[in-house]
Motif scaffolding. Sequence first.
Motif, PDB file in Angstrom:
ATOM      1  N   LYS A   1      30.250  54.663  40.743  1.00 27.62           N
ATOM      2  CA  LYS A   1      31.315  54.457  41.718  1.00 27.62           C
ATOM      3  C   LYS A   1      32.196  53.284  41.297  1.00 27.62           C
ATOM      4  O   LYS A   1      31.758  52.401  40.567  1.00 27.62           O
ATOM      5  CB  LYS A   1      30.743  54.204  43.115  1.00 27.62           C
ATOM      6  N   SER A   2      33.434  53.295  41.817  1.00 25.26           N
ATOM      7  CA  SER A   2      34.402  52.252  41.485  1.00 25.26           C
ATOM      8  C   SER A   2      34.735  51.414  42.711  1.00 25.26           C
ATOM      9  O   SER A   2      34.853  51.946  43.823  1.00 25.26           O
ATOM     10  CB  SER A   2      35.685  52.868  40.912  1.00 25.26           C
ATOM     11  N   TYR A   3      34.922  50.099  42.496  1.00 27.23           N
ATOM     12  CA  TYR A   3      35.253  49.172  43.574  1.00 27.23           C
ATOM     13  C   TYR A   3      36.360  48.230  43.110  1.00 27.23           C
ATOM     14  O   TYR A   3      36.381  47.790  41.951  1.00 27.23           O
ATOM     15  CB  TYR A   3      34.027  48.350  43.980  1.00 27.23           C
ATOM     16  N   TYR A   4      37.296  47.932  44.027  1.00 24.53           N
ATOM     17  CA  TYR A   4      38.312  46.922  43.765  1.00 24.53           C
ATOM     18  C   TYR A   4      37.766  45.555  44.165  1.00 24.53           C
ATOM     19  O   TYR A   4      37.068  45.427  45.173  1.00 24.53           O
ATOM     20  CB  TYR A   4      39.577  47.204  44.576  1.00 24.53           C
ATOM     21  N   LEU A   5      38.116  44.552  43.386  1.00 25.43           N
ATOM     22  CA  LEU A   5      37.728  43.183  43.695  1.00 25.43           C
ATOM     23  C   LEU A   5      38.975  42.383  44.051  1.00 25.43           C
ATOM     24  O   LEU A   5      39.913  42.311  43.255  1.00 25.43           O
ATOM     25  CB  LEU A   5      37.007  42.537  42.509  1.00 25.43           C
ATOM     26  N   GLU A   6      38.975  41.790  45.231  1.00 25.45           N
ATOM     27  CA  GLU A   6      40.093  40.965  45.687  1.00 25.45           C
ATOM     28  C   GLU A   6      39.702  39.495  45.608  1.00 25.45           C
ATOM     29  O   GLU A   6      38.579  39.138  45.975  1.00 25.45           O
ATOM     30  CB  GLU A   6      40.456  41.315  47.136  1.00 25.45           C
ATOM     31  N   PRO A   7      40.596  38.619  45.120  1.00 24.60           N
ATOM     32  CA  PRO A   7      40.255  37.187  45.108  1.00 24.60           C
ATOM     33  C   PRO A   7      40.041  36.677  46.519  1.00 24.60           C
ATOM     34  O   PRO A   7      40.811  36.983  47.423  1.00 24.60           O
ATOM     35  CB  PRO A   7      41.478  36.542  44.439  1.00 24.60           C
ATOM     36  N   ASP A   8      38.987  35.914  46.709  1.00 28.97           N
ATOM     37  CA  ASP A   8      38.627  35.399  48.034  1.00 28.97           C
ATOM     38  C   ASP A   8      38.733  33.874  48.049  1.00 28.97           C
ATOM     39  O   ASP A   8      37.815  33.183  48.463  1.00 28.97           O
ATOM     40  CB  ASP A   8      37.206  35.852  48.403  1.00 28.97           C
ATOM     41  N   SER A   9      39.858  33.362  47.566  1.00 21.51           N
ATOM     42  CA  SER A   9      40.092  31.917  47.574  1.00 21.51           C
ATOM     43  C   SER A   9      41.580  31.673  47.731  1.00 21.51           C
ATOM     44  O   SER A   9      42.401  32.542  47.431  1.00 21.51           O
ATOM     45  CB  SER A   9      39.580  31.273  46.285  1.00 21.51           C
ATOM     46  N   THR A  10      41.937  30.486  48.189  1.00 17.89           N
ATOM     47  CA  THR A  10      43.344  30.159  48.400  1.00 17.89           C
ATOM     48  C   THR A  10      44.081  29.988  47.085  1.00 17.89           C
ATOM     49  O   THR A  10      45.293  30.170  47.017  1.00 17.89           O
ATOM     50  CB  THR A  10      43.456  28.877  49.236  1.00 17.89           C
ATOM     51  N   THR A  11      43.369  29.643  46.032  1.00 23.62           N
ATOM     52  CA  THR A  11      43.978  29.480  44.703  1.00 23.62           C
ATOM     53  C   THR A  11      43.246  30.397  43.723  1.00 23.62           C
ATOM     54  O   THR A  11      42.250  29.999  43.109  1.00 23.62           O
ATOM     55  CB  THR A  11      43.892  28.020  44.236  1.00 23.62           C
ATOM     56  N   PRO A  12      43.701  31.653  43.575  1.00 25.04           N
ATOM     57  CA  PRO A  12      42.994  32.637  42.729  1.00 25.04           C
ATOM     58  C   PRO A  12      43.260  32.447  41.230  1.00 25.04           C
ATOM     59  O   PRO A  12      43.399  33.420  40.498  1.00 25.04           O
ATOM     60  CB  PRO A  12      43.540  33.963  43.235  1.00 25.04           C
ATOM     61  N   LYS A  13      43.327  31.212  40.776  1.00 22.95           N
ATOM     62  CA  LYS A  13      43.617  30.969  39.367  1.00 22.95           C
ATOM     63  C   LYS A  13      42.489  31.477  38.475  1.00 22.95           C
ATOM     64  O   LYS A  13      42.732  32.073  37.418  1.00 22.95           O
ATOM     65  CB  LYS A  13      43.840  29.467  39.132  1.00 22.95           C
ATOM     66  N   ALA A  14      41.229  31.261  38.897  1.00 21.22           N
ATOM     67  CA  ALA A  14      40.089  31.719  38.095  1.00 21.22           C
ATOM     68  C   ALA A  14      40.052  33.242  38.020  1.00 21.22           C
ATOM     69  O   ALA A  14      39.689  33.811  36.992  1.00 21.22           O
ATOM     70  CB  ALA A  14      38.793  31.173  38.683  1.00 21.22           C
ATOM     71  N   TYR A  15      40.443  33.905  39.102  1.00 20.29           N
ATOM     72  CA  TYR A  15      40.491  35.377  39.124  1.00 20.29           C
ATOM     73  C   TYR A  15      41.488  35.888  38.084  1.00 20.29           C
ATOM     74  O   TYR A  15      41.186  36.790  37.297  1.00 20.29           O
ATOM     75  CB  TYR A  15      40.872  35.840  40.530  1.00 20.29           C
ATOM     76  N   VAL A  16      42.683  35.306  38.097  1.00 22.28           N
ATOM     77  CA  VAL A  16      43.728  35.732  37.160  1.00 22.28           C
ATOM     78  C   VAL A  16      43.315  35.416  35.721  1.00 22.28           C
ATOM     79  O   VAL A  16      43.568  36.195  34.800  1.00 22.28           O
ATOM     80  CB  VAL A  16      45.067  35.057  37.512  1.00 22.28           C
ATOM     81  N   LEU A  17      42.657  34.273  35.534  1.00 18.75           N
ATOM     82  CA  LEU A  17      42.201  33.894  34.191  1.00 18.75           C
ATOM     83  C   LEU A  17      41.227  34.926  33.632  1.00 18.75           C
ATOM     84  O   LEU A  17      41.357  35.363  32.475  1.00 18.75           O
ATOM     85  CB  LEU A  17      41.544  32.518  34.226  1.00 18.75           C
ATOM     86  N   LEU A  18      40.264  35.357  34.441  1.00 19.07           N
ATOM     87  CA  LEU A  18      39.291  36.349  33.991  1.00 19.07           C
ATOM     88  C   LEU A  18      39.970  37.683  33.712  1.00 19.07           C
ATOM     89  O   LEU A  18      39.675  38.349  32.705  1.00 19.07           O
ATOM     90  CB  LEU A  18      38.193  36.523  35.043  1.00 19.07           C
ATOM     91  N   ALA A  19      40.892  38.103  34.577  1.00 20.29           N
ATOM     92  CA  ALA A  19      41.588  39.371  34.385  1.00 20.29           C
ATOM     93  C   ALA A  19      42.422  39.359  33.100  1.00 20.29           C
ATOM     94  O   ALA A  19      42.395  40.310  32.313  1.00 20.29           O
ATOM     95  CB  ALA A  19      42.472  39.677  35.593  1.00 20.29           C
ATOM     96  N   LYS A  20      43.156  38.284  32.879  1.00 17.10           N
ATOM     97  CA  LYS A  20      43.987  38.188  31.668  1.00 17.10           C
ATOM     98  C   LYS A  20      43.116  38.146  30.415  1.00 17.10           C
ATOM     99  O   LYS A  20      43.471  38.734  29.379  1.00 17.10           O
ATOM    100  CB  LYS A  20      44.863  36.945  31.743  1.00 17.10           C
ATOM    101  N   THR A  21      41.986  37.462  30.500  1.00 18.05           N
ATOM    102  CA  THR A  21      41.088  37.379  29.345  1.00 18.05           C
ATOM    103  C   THR A  21      40.547  38.748  28.977  1.00 18.05           C
ATOM    104  O   THR A  21      40.500  39.126  27.802  1.00 18.05           O
ATOM    105  CB  THR A  21      39.931  36.417  29.635  1.00 18.05           C
ATOM    106  N   LEU A  22      40.129  39.529  29.975  1.00 21.42           N
ATOM    107  CA  LEU A  22      39.613  40.873  29.707  1.00 21.42           C
ATOM    108  C   LEU A  22      40.680  41.765  29.077  1.00 21.42           C
ATOM    109  O   LEU A  22      40.381  42.593  28.211  1.00 21.42           O
ATOM    110  CB  LEU A  22      39.096  41.507  31.000  1.00 21.42           C
ATOM    111  N   GLU A  23      41.931  41.596  29.504  1.00 20.94           N
ATOM    112  CA  GLU A  23      43.009  42.386  28.922  1.00 20.94           C
ATOM    113  C   GLU A  23      43.259  42.016  27.463  1.00 20.94           C
ATOM    114  O   GLU A  23      43.493  42.867  26.612  1.00 20.94           O
ATOM    115  CB  GLU A  23      44.289  42.209  29.741  1.00 20.94           C
ATOM    116  N   ARG A  24      43.174  40.720  27.162  1.00 26.92           N
ATOM    117  CA  ARG A  24      43.481  40.253  25.810  1.00 26.92           C
ATOM    118  C   ARG A  24      42.381  40.629  24.813  1.00 26.92           C
ATOM    119  O   ARG A  24      42.677  41.008  23.677  1.00 26.92           O
ATOM    120  CB  ARG A  24      43.683  38.728  25.813  1.00 26.92           C
ATOM    121  N   VAL A  25      41.120  40.545  25.242  1.00 25.86           N
ATOM    122  CA  VAL A  25      40.034  40.837  24.303  1.00 25.86           C
ATOM    123  C   VAL A  25      39.734  42.329  24.225  1.00 25.86           C
ATOM    124  O   VAL A  25      38.986  42.766  23.353  1.00 25.86           O
ATOM    125  CB  VAL A  25      38.748  40.080  24.700  1.00 25.86           C
TER     126      VAL A  25
END
Length: 303
Positions: free
Chosen positions: A108-132
Amino acid sequence: MRSIWKGSIAFGLVNVPVKVYTATEDHDIKFHQVHAVDGGRIKYERVCTVDGQPVQYSDIDRAYESPDGDRVILTDEDFAKLPAAEKHEIPVLQFVPSEQIDPILFDKSYYLEPDSTTPKAYVLLAKTLERVDRVALVHFTLRQKTRLGALRVRDGVLVLQTLLWPDEVRSVAFDKLDDVAEPKKQELQMAETLVDTLSDDFDPSLYVDEYQIELKKLLDEAIASGSSKVTRAPEAAAPEMDAEVVDLVAALQRSLEASGRKTGSAPAAPAKAAKASKATAEKKPAKKAAAKKAPAKQTRKGA
């Protein structure tokens, strides 16, 4: 959408708080089972095999039977004591090439939404996965079940796809495939040519569920025609006045009665007030006239 789980992704020493949402939904038309004779709904009851009585869901526990026939009954309290029930963390185990994961393992597939006021770590992980160009292999607990998952990116959003455990995929061997002759070279070339003629980029919007479309059309036509297969919904009853509104109206009625008035005679009050105002207005000029005559009388006395 409503989140079904909250936790965080452990990316080394980086912590990424997330909410989990179901990414897919079923569009199949739902049917109820009915009695063919009179159309009555078929209901199912949970009945105890010992006393024959219906059992409420809140009174149901779960039992395990061993291969030898021994049975163990566990309650919700027993399951709550397990370590898996307390974990709200998704640790990243390793990063692997996506082509190395057999599609049969995807569940099954699930969406993950950032659960913090500053989702910088979320974006960092997403961008890293795209680059590698790799997926993160993760381990997490959902609904009292430990799962393996593949974390990837889709349109800038982290997507978690649960994976089946290797022992959940059945091994298969069909006897009919034994001792089958290899295809001839000419047969392979013709098959490859056919594949080339049908080859194109994948566009899921080109494909629709024809069965569901025709089924919906069949149902709409039956309702529009009013055939014998259709049972019309009962007309909605007129909305009853809210109890609080009824009490308020009664209280206002009693207040009017207590003041000596009736609801029907209330509009007469302004008329009486108008007459009183007119009478007062007529009397005022007379007083002014008397005030003017008084000085003249005093002058005659002085003469």
